[in-house]
Write an enzyme that holds these catalytic residues in place. Structure first.
Site, mmCIF file in Angstrom:
data_model
loop_
_atom_site.group_PDB
_atom_site.id
_atom_site.type_symbol
_atom_site.label_atom_id
_atom_site.label_comp_id
_atom_site.label_asym_id
_atom_site.label_seq_id
_atom_site.Cartn_x
_atom_site.Cartn_y
_atom_site.Cartn_z
ATOM 1 C CG HIS A 1 36.338 29.853 33.593
ATOM 2 N ND1 HIS A 1 36.091 28.726 34.353
ATOM 3 C CD2 HIS A 1 37.599 30.241 33.901
ATOM 4 C CE1 HIS A 1 37.153 28.455 35.110
ATOM 5 N NE2 HIS A 1 38.083 29.357 34.856
ATOM 6 C CG LEU A 2 33.816 29.011 26.464
ATOM 7 C CD1 LEU A 2 33.611 28.006 25.337
ATOM 8 C CD2 LEU A 2 34.115 30.397 25.905
ATOM 9 C CG ASN B 1 41.723 31.966 43.826
ATOM 10 O OD1 ASN B 1 42.934 31.813 44.022
ATOM 11 N ND2 ASN B 1 40.802 31.224 44.399
ATOM 12 C CG ASP C 1 41.677 31.784 35.141
ATOM 13 O OD1 ASP C 1 40.603 31.203 34.881
ATOM 14 O OD2 ASP C 1 42.055 32.017 36.305
ATOM 15 C CG HIS D 1 32.738 37.258 37.223
ATOM 16 N ND1 HIS D 1 32.034 36.129 37.604
ATOM 17 C CD2 HIS D 1 34.036 37.008 37.506
ATOM 18 C CE1 HIS D 1 32.877 35.237 38.110
ATOM 19 N NE2 HIS D 1 34.099 35.734 38.060
#
Ligand SMILES: [Zn+2]
Length: 430
Positions: A60-61, A278, A305, A309
């Protein structure tokens, strides 16, 4: 050099010219070009392991839209530092990547500011909402290599059927995050003994396994290409094992954290939100089943994954913190130290899981050091020992449960298209 694609595990010199593998030859011998061309930059890799560049197919970039967590620039710098030469980025940005505009934005921005190859993954559905198919053809023509509604599961069996049928035209996989949301509901960790003791809402293994079973049934019906993301339970793997034996076109991935940690980490860390992800960390029995799946070929790919954050977001009560941890800069040392060093996995198999197989699943021409291939190269130092230090991360985010872990075996040089994009100067190394 370990190059599973050509069955190579040997002492070799590698000559790169114009971004491609030009020659491979035993040290001290003369190749077709005679001696090394003058002006060639030499990377002395004695005592190191040279591998085809690693491919992380689940990252996730965060760009566009959540640049306080990560950008294409910082995310690809983290990838380079972690030994990855290619990443595939998930479409749950803001706005989501469900069409030409965002796919082109990602491709353009990656070319301008990225330091490793970036392959966008488009949404399965418009807006990622799960109602109707996104503009998949447009996205594929602009560079998307797969589709996924990751962050969420593909919402309905009907939509999964449509996606698996439609993507056959492009021969790209549909990647699913397997979760029955009616069962996970407000869950924050694996449902079991530890969640009961801690008084936290649980996410049962069945929530994942029901979705895996449903996806496999639709894959059997459509003969489409299905890839299951971050599987975490014994039951999921058993279903995939059977589906593969039945000849379905299914592949799957696991993450380093599910291979190394269990739900006990939530308790032992005293509710550290960096143990909240998750799918959640599962049981020791599940973890052992994943290791078995790596060895017997049920699992095709290890993917991180990588889910950055901001510290403020993660520094909430366990219940309120967002799911996910960063992974690009910890994956390789964790796998080398905890799986390869103890003999659980051999190095050629690890390279296959990190390079050959993800390239094959995505249908990208990567994962091999054969002559003529792109010079994407990861160099490992199996002896280098140091602690994970979040302060040294290239990623904008630091949410990891592995800070302070002393690990042996690190990536020390990363070459993308013949260009050295990351190098570790270690004491005692030439
Ligand atoms: Zn996911």
């Amino acid at each position: 050099m370990i190059d599973p694609a050509t069955g190579t595990d040997a002492l070799l010199d590698l000559l790169v010219v114009d971004g491609r593998i030009e020659e491979r030859r035993p040290p001290g011998t003369r190749g077709e070009r005679g001696t090394t061309p003058s002006g060639t930059r030499v990377i002395e890799a004695r005592g190191l392991v040279v591998c085809p560049g690693f491919v992380d197919m689940h990252v996730h970039l965060r760009e566009p839209g959540q640049e306080h967590k990560e950008t294409i620039e910082t995310g690809t710098r983290a990838a380079a530092a972690g030994g990855f030469t290619s990443v595939a980025c998930m479409p749950n940005t803001e706005p989501v990547n469900d069409g030409l505009a965002v796919t082109e934005y990602v491709v353009t921005e990656a070319r301008r500011r990225g330091v490793v190859n970036v392959f966008p993954i488009g949404c399965v559905s418009k807006g990622g909402r799960g109602d109707e198919l996104a503009e998949i053809g447009d996205m594929v023509r602009s560079g998307a290599v797969a589709v996924s509604d990751d962050g969420h599961p593909v919402k309905s069996s009907y939509l999964m059927r449509m996606a698996l049928e439609y993507t056959k035209i492009f021969d790209i996989p549909v990647i699913d995050h397997c979760e029955d949301r009616s069962l996970t509901a407000d869950g924050v960790m694996h449902e079991g003994y530890v969640s009961t003791v801690l008084g936290l809402e649980g996410m049962p293994a069945a929530a994942e396994e029901i979705a895996v079973g449903s996806d496999l049934a639709i894959a059997a019906m459509t003969q489409g290409r299905l890839h299951l993301a971050h599987l975490s339970t014994r039951g999921s793997l058993e279903k995939v094992r059977r589906a593969k034996a039945d000849g379905l076109r299914v592949t799957c991935e696991v993450t380093p954290h599910h291979l190394l940690l269990t739900a006990d980490a939530v308790m032992e860390s005293d509710y550290d939100p960096n143990t909240k992800m998750n799918p959640p960390l599962r049981t020791e029995e599940d973890r052992r089943a994943l290791l078995e799946g790596l060895r017997d070929g049920t699992i095709d790919v290890i993917a991180t994954d990588h889910a950055p954050h901001h510290a403020d977001e993660k520094l909430q009560e366990f219940d309120d913190a967002p799911f996910g941890i960063v992974g690009l800069e910890t994956a390789i040392p964790l796998l080398l130290d905890r799986l390869v060093r103890p003999g659980i996995l051999d190095l050629p198999r690890l390279v296959t899981l990190l390079s050959v197989n993800p390239a094959r699943v995505l249908g990208i021409k990567k994962g091999s050091l054969a002559i003529g291939e792109d010079a994407d190269i990861t160099i490992l130092d199996p002896d280098l020992k140091r602690a994970v230090d979040v302060a040294a991360f290239r990623s904008k985010s630091r949410n990891t449960p592995f800070h302070g872990w002393m690990l042996q075996g690190w990536p020390v040089a990363t070459v993308v298209g013949g260009r050295l994009v990351h190098e570790v100067q270690a004491a005692g190394r030439p």
